[in-house]
Design a protein around this motif. Structure first.
Motif, PDB file in Angstrom:
ATOM      1  N   MET A   1       7.317  48.650  11.334  1.00 49.60           N
ATOM      2  CA  MET A   1       6.556  48.159  10.194  1.00 49.60           C
ATOM      3  C   MET A   1       6.121  49.327   9.321  1.00 49.60           C
ATOM      4  N   ASN A   2       5.971  48.993   8.092  1.00 50.82           N
ATOM      5  CA  ASN A   2       5.577  49.997   7.117  1.00 50.82           C
ATOM      6  C   ASN A   2       4.048  50.052   7.036  1.00 50.82           C
ATOM      7  N   ILE A   3       3.485  51.238   6.876  1.00 52.48           N
ATOM      8  CA  ILE A   3       2.023  51.402   6.809  1.00 52.48           C
ATOM      9  C   ILE A   3       1.450  50.802   5.531  1.00 52.48           C
ATOM     10  N   VAL A   4       2.265  50.707   4.491  1.00 49.57           N
ATOM     11  CA  VAL A   4       1.802  50.135   3.217  1.00 49.57           C
ATOM     12  C   VAL A   4       1.465  48.656   3.397  1.00 49.57           C
ATOM     13  N   THR A   5       2.197  47.954   4.233  1.00 48.21           N
ATOM     14  CA  THR A   5       1.915  46.533   4.458  1.00 48.21           C
ATOM     15  C   THR A   5       0.658  46.341   5.306  1.00 48.21           C
ATOM     16  N   LEU A   6       0.326  47.303   6.139  1.00 49.97           N
ATOM     17  CA  LEU A   6      -0.869  47.208   6.970  1.00 49.97           C
ATOM     18  C   LEU A   6      -2.142  47.688   6.258  1.00 49.97           C
ATOM     19  N   LEU A   7      -1.995  48.412   5.172  1.00 53.28           N
ATOM     20  CA  LEU A   7      -3.132  48.999   4.471  1.00 53.28           C
ATOM     21  C   LEU A   7      -4.158  47.953   4.013  1.00 53.28           C
ATOM     22  N   PRO A   8      -3.774  46.828   3.412  1.00 52.13           N
ATOM     23  CA  PRO A   8      -4.798  45.841   3.015  1.00 52.13           C
ATOM     24  C   PRO A   8      -5.600  45.302   4.208  1.00 52.13           C
ATOM     25  N   PHE A   9      -4.944  45.102   5.336  1.00 48.82           N
ATOM     26  CA  PHE A   9      -5.645  44.621   6.523  1.00 48.82           C
ATOM     27  C   PHE A   9      -6.632  45.660   7.046  1.00 48.82           C
ATOM     28  N   ILE A  10      -6.244  46.912   7.004  1.00 46.50           N
ATOM     29  CA  ILE A  10      -7.127  47.989   7.451  1.00 46.50           C
ATOM     30  C   ILE A  10      -8.356  48.076   6.556  1.00 46.50           C
ATOM     31  N   VAL A  11      -8.143  47.970   5.258  1.00 47.93           N
ATOM     32  CA  VAL A  11      -9.267  48.018   4.294  1.00 47.93           C
ATOM     33  C   VAL A  11     -10.191  46.824   4.515  1.00 47.93           C
ATOM     34  N   LEU A  12      -9.636  45.647   4.742  1.00 44.20           N
ATOM     35  CA  LEU A  12     -10.438  44.441   4.964  1.00 44.20           C
ATOM     36  C   LEU A  12     -11.282  44.568   6.234  1.00 44.20           C
ATOM     37  N   ILE A  13     -10.694  45.053   7.290  1.00 44.19           N
ATOM     38  CA  ILE A  13     -11.433  45.231   8.554  1.00 44.19           C
ATOM     39  C   ILE A  13     -12.532  46.280   8.385  1.00 44.19           C
ATOM     40  N   GLY A  14     -12.249  47.352   7.662  1.00 42.11           N
ATOM     41  CA  GLY A  14     -13.266  48.380   7.402  1.00 42.11           C
ATOM     42  C   GLY A  14     -14.429  47.840   6.587  1.00 42.11           C
TER      43      GLY A  14
END
Length: 168
Positions: A1-14
């Motif tokens: 998986m690409n980190i760009v696709t996970l970035l919104p989820f990481i920001v939301l959890i933060g």
């Protein structure tokens, strides 16, 4: 998986973590404020009742709201613990001593604009008329003037010409 696709989820959890942490901190501050209440302290309930703490128990607070009026509230119903000055100002209308305050804002703004120097004297003390002139006083066309207005102007000021005068 690409980190760009996970970035919104990481920001939301933060963001969710920061919001819950902030809310927890506010709850802890409110709980410590309620636990620090002492008899004789002025409080405001979440319903807006101002009273003095008479007795503090494990889950409840006995408040004295006036002569012969005792109210039993849950500790969670206390919205704020007030300082003595603030409680006296709100409940009894007693202001604290203003001698300690260095800057006092006046009620009237005119004292802020006054100066020690006298105002400059104006040569004409006539009020300025900013109103609209009547249609009879102003000519309808700038090149043609009514006869009465022309006679009145000759008495007041010399007649002005634009260079094509009949002067000989």
């Amino acid at each position: 998986m690409n980190i760009v696709t996970l970035l919104p989820f990481i920001v939301l959890i933060g963001a969710m973590f920061l919001m819950t942490r902030s809310a927890k901190r506010k709850q802890q501050a409110a709980a410590s404020m309620r636990n620090d209440m002492q008899p004789g302290t002025g409080v405001r309930t979440i319903g807006g009742v101002y009273a003095t703490v008479k007795e503090v128990n494990e889950e409840t607070v006995l408040l004295d709201a006036g002569p012969g009026v005792e109210l039993l509230f849950a500790k969670n119903a206390i919205g704020a613990v007030l300082t003595d000055d603030e409680y006296n100002r709100i409940v009894h209308g007693v202001e604290h001593d203003l001698k300690d305050d260095s800057d006092v804002v006046p009620d009237d703004a005119s004292s802020l604009t006054e100066t020690d120097e006298p105002a400059a004297d104006s040569s004409d003390d006539k009020p300025i008329d900013l109103g609209k002139k009547d249609a009879a006083e102003e000519p309808a066309d700038a090149t043609e003037e009514p006869a009465e207005a022309a006679e009145a102007k000759t008495d007041e000021e010399p007649k002005k010409t634009d260079g094509d005068s009949d002067a000989k």
